[in-house]
Design an enzyme around this catalytic site. Sequence first.
Site, PDB file in Angstrom:
ATOM      1  N   ILE A 147       2.108   7.030   0.796  1.00 34.47           N
ATOM      2  CA  ILE A 147       1.199   6.042   1.383  1.00 34.47           C
ATOM      3  C   ILE A 147      -0.159   6.152   0.703  1.00 34.47           C
ATOM      4  CG2 ILE A 147       0.102   5.276   3.527  1.00 34.47           C
ATOM      5  CD1 ILE A 147       2.433   6.614   5.014  1.00 34.47           C
ATOM      6  N   CYS A 148      -0.687   5.004   0.273  1.00 38.26           N
ATOM      7  CA  CYS A 148      -1.980   4.965  -0.426  1.00 38.26           C
ATOM      8  C   CYS A 148      -3.002   4.290   0.463  1.00 38.26           C
ATOM      9  CB  CYS A 148      -1.839   4.239  -1.765  1.00 38.26           C
ATOM     10  SG  CYS A 148      -3.388   4.079  -2.673  1.00 38.26           S
ATOM     11  N   ILE A 149      -3.688   5.116   1.273  1.00 41.62           N
ATOM     12  CA  ILE A 149      -4.771   4.629   2.126  1.00 41.62           C
ATOM     13  C   ILE A 149      -5.957   5.558   1.898  1.00 41.62           C
ATOM     14  CG2 ILE A 149      -5.507   4.120   4.482  1.00 41.62           C
ATOM     15  CD1 ILE A 149      -2.593   3.776   5.239  1.00 41.62           C
ATOM     16  N   CYS A 151      -0.376  -1.168  -4.482  1.00 42.25           N
ATOM     17  CA  CYS A 151       0.267  -0.062  -5.210  1.00 42.25           C
ATOM     18  C   CYS A 151       1.594  -0.495  -5.813  1.00 42.25           C
ATOM     19  CB  CYS A 151       0.499   1.127  -4.273  1.00 42.25           C
ATOM     20  SG  CYS A 151      -1.012   1.805  -3.582  1.00 42.25           S
ATOM     21  N   ASN A 208       0.818  -1.210   0.000  1.00 48.21           N
ATOM     22  CA  ASN A 208       0.000   0.000   0.000  1.00 48.21           C
ATOM     23  C   ASN A 208       0.856   1.266   0.000  1.00 48.21           C
ATOM     24  OD1 ASN A 208      -1.961  -1.920   2.182  1.00 48.21           O
ATOM     25  ND2 ASN A 208      -2.606  -1.372   0.110  1.00 48.21           N
TER      26      ASN A 208
END
Length: 463
Positions: free
Chosen positions: A323-325, A358, A316
């Site tokens: 950070i891909c949240i 990701c 992620n």
Amino acid sequence: MGHPAEIFSPTPPDGCRCAVCMDVLESARMFPCGHTFCGGCCSGVTAASGAVCPTCRAGAGGSAPNYSVRDVVDGLTVRCPESEGHGEGRKRKRDTEAEGVAAAGGGCAWTGPLRDLDEHRKTCGYVIVPCMVPGCGHRCRRKDMEAHLSGGASLLRHMQLMHASHDARQGEAIQALTTKYESRIKSLVKSNAKYDSRIKASEEANKKYDSMMKSLEEASTIKAIHEKCLKECRRWIDYRPDALHGVKIYPIRAKIADKLRSKLCGHEHMMSGFECHIPGPSNTPWEGATLRARISYNDGAGPPRCQFEPPLFHMNVYPSGTICISTIHQDWDPNMTLHEILFTIQQNLAHPIIDDPCQSETYNVYMRGKDEYEARIKKDVAEKWSNVRPPGDNTLDVIEKADALSRAHLMEQPKVPGFARDADGKPSKENYHTSYRDCECSCCAWGQKFYDDKGKMRFLFGR
């Protein structure tokens, strides 16, 4: 001068003659003595100083029109001056013959009262008149003018003259219009130059205004981010949940252009985000690691950019480290605090979101087997994340620095000299930093020397 006697038929009586010019009275005027003379002769007599009547030598101070004599003279019968036997007609005949003007056919036979003579001469066919065609120059009797105008040679010459005259008038008109429009064009060019200069000045003013507004917007954004960071610092100092025990945050100072410093009211040390050192969750492959995440705010309400430095081997996290949240991107809530962001990141380390990868490499390793995935993480922890140091010269995080500054301030408090105060008991602004120029605590930065009413410090990084 009066009317010549030879035009009258019969000869007028002596009572109608002027004693000065000996001609028949014209515009007769009478002196006070009663003698009558021509109007022109009276003017000549009265113009001299000491004027007297030419007949009786009486004083001639002024004259009046003699209408009775004028009526008599106007009713006398006269011949046309162009008659053959008339002296003026004979002289006119000799002059016209010398000039080559046709004079055959005798003179005018008209007779009538003197008052009608002027009207007759306007239509008399024996009066010598010039050709009406400009440039011709021919002169003949009025009754012969029609033959002159309709003659073949004359007609051709007249057409040439009229064409030349028309061309000349047209050239003059064109020249006049050219001069007029050239002057108008010059005036318009000057006006356009003035308008161009005004437009240029307006554009420059608009550029300055746009630059100023852009600077103000940037300064406003920097202030809003700084205020948000201050709130997060106070919230972090007041309360840090047990779940985030061991997490340390270090403020990141914003990079401010020189032109914005004056618009930030002297606050040069503004915060733009935090560098967070997050301990790896226990009982996970990240245990024992200290992960460095940079949280930067773009404005006071939008989602921050969260990025690991260096990039993390996690499905992620993008290869750039971002950070891909969804909770801190697409589903961002402006009320989300720094505690919640850090807790979300820490939870994601232990529980990656498999449905939203990701990094293809990380995802493939994870799908091949959990042992290989954890081994790769432990290898990175040993090489990159086992010895992470504080940023720059900052060895203390927010809470440690607040405690150190509070203790230092309390120890130095008894030695602080008295400050000048206003009527409300507040320290005067000119005394700020008088005794603690190098102190970075909030109370010295804002001119306070004590805790506020709640027993907590107003925390501000920098001066």
